[in-house]
Design an enzyme around this catalytic site. Structure first.
Site, PDB file in Angstrom:
ATOM      1  N   SER A  73      -5.767 113.933 -42.232  1.00 56.93           N
ATOM      2  CA  SER A  73      -3.979 113.392 -42.008  1.00 56.93           C
ATOM      3  C   SER A  73      -3.750 112.053 -42.609  1.00 56.93           C
ATOM      4  O   SER A  73      -2.627 112.041 -42.939  1.00 56.93           O
ATOM      5  CB  SER A  73      -4.221 113.474 -40.216  1.00 56.93           C
ATOM      6  OG  SER A  73      -4.056 113.984 -39.159  1.00 56.93           O
ATOM      7  N   TYR A  79      -0.150 107.387 -34.761  1.00 53.79           N
ATOM      8  CA  TYR A  79       0.341 108.083 -33.144  1.00 53.79           C
ATOM      9  C   TYR A  79      -0.015 107.253 -31.900  1.00 53.79           C
ATOM     10  O   TYR A  79       0.871 106.421 -31.689  1.00 53.79           O
ATOM     11  CB  TYR A  79      -0.884 108.984 -32.907  1.00 53.79           C
ATOM     12  CG  TYR A  79      -1.339 109.468 -34.322  1.00 53.79           C
ATOM     13  CD1 TYR A  79      -3.006 109.737 -34.995  1.00 53.79           C
ATOM     14  CD2 TYR A  79      -1.073 110.819 -34.808  1.00 53.79           C
ATOM     15  CE1 TYR A  79      -3.330 110.723 -35.693  1.00 53.79           C
ATOM     16  CE2 TYR A  79      -1.282 111.503 -35.676  1.00 53.79           C
ATOM     17  CZ  TYR A  79      -2.046 111.022 -36.169  1.00 53.79           C
ATOM     18  OH  TYR A  79      -2.894 111.906 -37.703  1.00 53.79           O
ATOM     19  N   VAL A 109      -9.225 112.298 -39.021  1.00 56.04           N
ATOM     20  CA  VAL A 109     -10.248 112.415 -38.364  1.00 56.04           C
ATOM     21  C   VAL A 109     -11.295 112.200 -38.982  1.00 56.04           C
ATOM     22  O   VAL A 109     -11.888 112.426 -37.917  1.00 56.04           O
ATOM     23  CB  VAL A 109      -9.490 113.399 -37.379  1.00 56.04           C
ATOM     24  CG1 VAL A 109      -9.658 114.828 -38.501  1.00 56.04           C
ATOM     25  CG2 VAL A 109     -10.058 113.534 -35.845  1.00 56.04           C
ATOM     26  N   LYS A 131      -0.856 113.868 -44.441  1.00 58.61           N
ATOM     27  CA  LYS A 131       0.382 114.297 -44.000  1.00 58.61           C
ATOM     28  C   LYS A 131       1.791 113.162 -44.592  1.00 58.61           C
ATOM     29  O   LYS A 131       2.597 113.682 -45.410  1.00 58.61           O
ATOM     30  CB  LYS A 131       0.367 113.512 -42.473  1.00 58.61           C
ATOM     31  CG  LYS A 131      -0.208 114.706 -42.030  1.00 58.61           C
ATOM     32  CD  LYS A 131      -0.185 114.137 -40.663  1.00 58.61           C
ATOM     33  CE  LYS A 131      -1.943 115.565 -39.441  1.00 58.61           C
ATOM     34  NZ  LYS A 131      -1.562 114.965 -37.809  1.00 58.61           N
ATOM     35  N   TYR A 157      -1.749 123.563 -44.912  1.00 62.21           N
ATOM     36  CA  TYR A 157      -2.337 122.794 -43.867  1.00 62.21           C
ATOM     37  C   TYR A 157      -2.814 122.361 -43.569  1.00 62.21           C
ATOM     38  O   TYR A 157      -4.233 121.414 -44.060  1.00 62.21           O
ATOM     39  CB  TYR A 157      -1.708 122.781 -42.665  1.00 62.21           C
ATOM     40  CG  TYR A 157      -1.788 121.703 -41.566  1.00 62.21           C
ATOM     41  CD1 TYR A 157      -2.624 122.110 -40.476  1.00 62.21           C
ATOM     42  CD2 TYR A 157      -1.167 120.605 -41.787  1.00 62.21           C
ATOM     43  CE1 TYR A 157      -3.211 120.602 -39.899  1.00 62.21           C
ATOM     44  CE2 TYR A 157      -1.875 119.116 -41.205  1.00 62.21           C
ATOM     45  CZ  TYR A 157      -1.959 119.942 -39.883  1.00 62.21           C
ATOM     46  OH  TYR A 157      -2.940 118.376 -39.228  1.00 62.21           O
TER      47      TYR A 157
HETATM   48  O1  DON Z   1      -4.944 118.991 -37.794  1.00 67.01           O
HETATM   49  C1  DON Z   1      -6.226 118.591 -37.644  1.00 67.01           C
HETATM   50  O2  DON Z   1      -6.772 118.488 -36.552  1.00 67.01           O
HETATM   51  C2  DON Z   1      -6.796 117.423 -38.358  1.00 67.01           C
HETATM   52  N1  DON Z   1      -7.213 118.745 -39.794  1.00 67.01           N
HETATM   53  C3  DON Z   1      -6.155 117.014 -38.358  1.00 67.01           C
HETATM   54  C4  DON Z   1      -6.409 115.702 -38.201  1.00 67.01           C
HETATM   55  C5  DON Z   1      -6.075 114.251 -38.213  1.00 67.01           C
HETATM   56  O3  DON Z   1      -6.057 113.638 -39.130  1.00 67.01           O
HETATM   57  C6  DON Z   1      -5.697 113.198 -37.032  1.00 67.01           C
HETATM   58  N2  DON Z   1      -6.159 112.038 -37.639  1.00 67.01           N
HETATM   59  N3  DON Z   1      -6.208 111.248 -36.763  1.00 67.01           N
END
Ligand code: DON
Length: 643
Positions: A99, A276, A294, A102, A224
């Protein structure tokens, strides 16, 4: 013995490669030694030691490939806005950006589509929910913000490109500017997420259903997934964060990644939505725009200062790296990094105010002119600014300028120590410049070259119809311009030299004695641009007496740039130090215009002194008087600058 140029070592742990280049090893070793002594490096090492033992959190498993991460992996890196990098622990281990991609893609979408178009598709409101929550606006179906997955997938669909492949090239290009090298994808993670990303797939179809995504939602989703699978290291993330801190310019490569005006929008979203459903507590406790991923990455940005990155896979209940949160909380507390922790008092942006009386230009004036100039020089004010100059700092500067205006003819703003100038501050400067101009007074800048953060604000806020602002390479040239301006307004006639008698070095030498000098003082002509004297050892023992034209005495600095020591013109002399026994020249002298000058060899003077010692004695007395005057001026300047 020719050293092997590079060696590849495969780390015991899975998928790690490290390369060493022996040639630069020595330079790196020296930098590492310096780095190891730096207080912040030692601080980060102690922080790393303290939090390595933290056992909170669990490695993400919902993307199966991520579950292979080692919970002990832990790195901390800081990159300053001027490109200095600190690193502790696992800072060269590659992992996927997730993320933290983003904010980068949001910046790209803003640059490609403009704010209005992006705001029509993705909101800027914190959802207060988890990253994968389906937080859509009940009316429009628009995702609440670009940091939750829904908003990020929509944002990815907005970057410019006619095809999914074109959009990917755009995404990869922007990312590589942020991290300073070409991007590669961790195919295993990409496939793992693409094969298991059912929730994101549902979100993408929802977005299509609400018309948030125009094209094929699955194409946007695959891009994405790819952007989330870009391989980065902790150093890369610190560089990415520092690029945001540096107004969109990568401080290590110097390359602009995104327009400055979009950085503010990205940092605002990161501050309110980046963490978040922990965003509120984060802003309360740490107070920096931030973003987590993540796979265990966390970045935090101190605008105008530096970027922080932590890599540690175990995540807390809100999906943020447990060690990452702990490290940032500690750093913010220890260094007072909280954005609302009270900014620099506006008055601190003004480090010094002095006049051309204390610090005249290095243009040496004829005696009469110099005396007249010393009398009026206090009308030239120099203001040294420092740090981030925002609206409040600029307001303080402008108030001081207007307070001094009645007794001043011109103002030089030295921007050498300014790290950033906001558009609000620049507008105030433009405003005061035009009101001073209306009073026939000048307001100029010096040393803004190579300062994108300052130049951008000044250029971007130039009022309609404004002829622009004057800026000089350095204070010296700025003050000289102000001096010439003032002298011109005083109609001070510039003396013309016709005979040797008018040179200060010959003051007190009568015509008869001067006539003895004539045979050993040939007149020479030097074309414009000629080097009359070169710095360094040599056997040229000539002293030069300028009849007409101008020369500049310059020093070559360690970075091979040149610093003007003085500009001399008709009636002035240079090269006198040869009379004190050494022909080594401490500076070079270049003809700025065609120069006609009498020359006198120190050796010829010595010969003459055998019969007429009084001539040399008088010349040496005049030289010491001149050196004493220069010493007094230098002390005045040091006193002013040390204050
Ligand atoms: O879309 C997802 O779930 C993962 N590619 C990215 C989510 C993520 O990194 C959330 N961050 N804390």
């Amino acid at each position: 013995m020719e050293l092997a140029r590079s060696v590849t070592t495969i780390g015991a742990k899975r998928g790690v490669t490290v390369q060493f280049d022996f040639d630069n090893a020595r330079a790196d070793r020296r930098d590492a030694q310096i780095n190891a002594t730096l207080p912040l490096q030692r601080y980060l090492e102690s922080l790393h030691r303290n939090y390595q033992a933290l056992r909170d959190g669990t490695v993400a498993t919902y993307i199966p490939e991520l579950a292979k991460a080692d919970p002990d992996w832990f790195g901390i890196s800081v990159v300053t806005a001027d490109g200095y990098a600190y690193a502790v622990g696992e800072c060269d281990r590659a992992f996927t950006i997730q993320s933290i991609s983003k904010p980068v893609i949001y910046a790209a979408a803003l640059a490609d589509r403009g704010r209005e178009a992006v705001l029509r598709k993705v909101g800027v409101e914190p959802s207060g929910e988890a990253f994968n929550s389906i937080s859509l606006d009940p009316q429009t179906g628009a995702p609440l913000n670009p940091m939750i997955n829904a908003g990020a997938i929509a944002t990815t669909s907005l970057v410019q490109g006619d095809t999914a492949a074109d959009k990917w090239s755009r995404i990869a290009a922007v990312m590589s500017r942020f991290i300073g090298h070409a991007v590669t994808i961790d195919e295993a993670v990409y496939r793992s997420e693409s094969h298991t990303g059912f929730r994101n797939r549902a979100i993408a179809w929802m977005l299509k259903n609400f018309g948030v995504i125009d094209g094929d939602p699955m194409e946007a989703l695959e891009n994405y997934f790819r952007q989330c699978s870009v391989r980065v290291t902790c150093r890369d993330l610190a560089c990415l964060a520092a690029t945001l801190a540096n107004g969109g310019v990568n401080p290590i490569s110097g390359e602009r990644a995104v327009p400055a005006e979009d950085v503010q929008a990205v940092l605002s979203i990161m501050a309110t939505c980046g963490m978040y459903d922990y965003a509120g507590s984060w802003l309360y406790e740490v107070g920096l725009p931030a973003k987590s991923g993540v796979s265990g990455g966390v970045i935090a940005v101190l605008p105008g200062r530096f970027g922080i990155a932590i890599f540690s896979p175990p995540l807390d209940a809100t999906g943020n790296s447990a060690r990452g949160i702990a490290v940032c909380r500690q750093m913010s507390r220890d260094f007072g990094l909280h954005a609302f922790g009270g900014s620099m008092a506006p008055s601190l942006v003004l480090s010094r105010v002095y006049s051309a009386r204390e610090a005249p230009s290095r243009r040496v004036r004829a005696t009469g002119v110099a005396t007249r100039l010393r009398a009026v020089a206090p009308q030239i004010k120099c203001l040294s600014l420092q740090g981030d100059v925002g609206f409040d700092g600029a307001e303080y500067i402008v108030r001081n300028v207007m307070r001094l205006a009645s007794e001043s003819d011109s103002f030089v703003l030295d921007m050498h120590r300014v790290t950033y100038l906001t558009e609000g501050g620049a507008r105030l400067f433009h405003d005061v410049r035009s009101s001073l101009f209306a009073q026939g007074k000048a307001f100029v800048y010096s040393r803004i070259r190579g300062k994108p953060g300052v130049l951008h604000a000044l250029r971007h806020t130039l009022p309609e119809g404004d002829n622009g602002f004057l800026s000089f390479e350095d204070n010296d040239l700025a003050v000289e311009w102000c001096e010439d301006r003032l002298l011109a307004s005083q109609n001070v006639p510039l003396p013309r030299v016709s005979t040797r008698a008018s040179f200060p070095l010959f003051a007190g030498i009568d015509a008869k004695a001067l006539a003895r000098l004539e045979p050993v003082m040939p007149s020479l002509v030097f074309p414009a641009g000629a080097t009359i004297i070169s710095a360094g050892p040599g056997d040229d023992d000539r002293i030069f007496f300028i009849e007409s034209g101008e020369v500049s005495v310059v020093l070559e600095l360690s970075d091979r740039s040149h610093q003007r020591i003085a500009t001399l013109s008709s009636g002035m002399s240079f090269g006198e130090m040869t009379m004190l026994g050494s022909t080594a020249r401490s500076a070079s002298v270049h003809a700025d215009t065609e120069v006609r000058a009498w020359t006198l060899r120190a050796s010829a003077l010595d010969v003459l002194a055998l019969k007429h010692p009084d001539i040399k004695i008088t010349i040496l007395k005049n030289l010491s008087l001149d050196l004493a005057q220069r010493l007094r001026q230098a002390n005045l300047l040091i006193g002013t600058l040390a204050a």
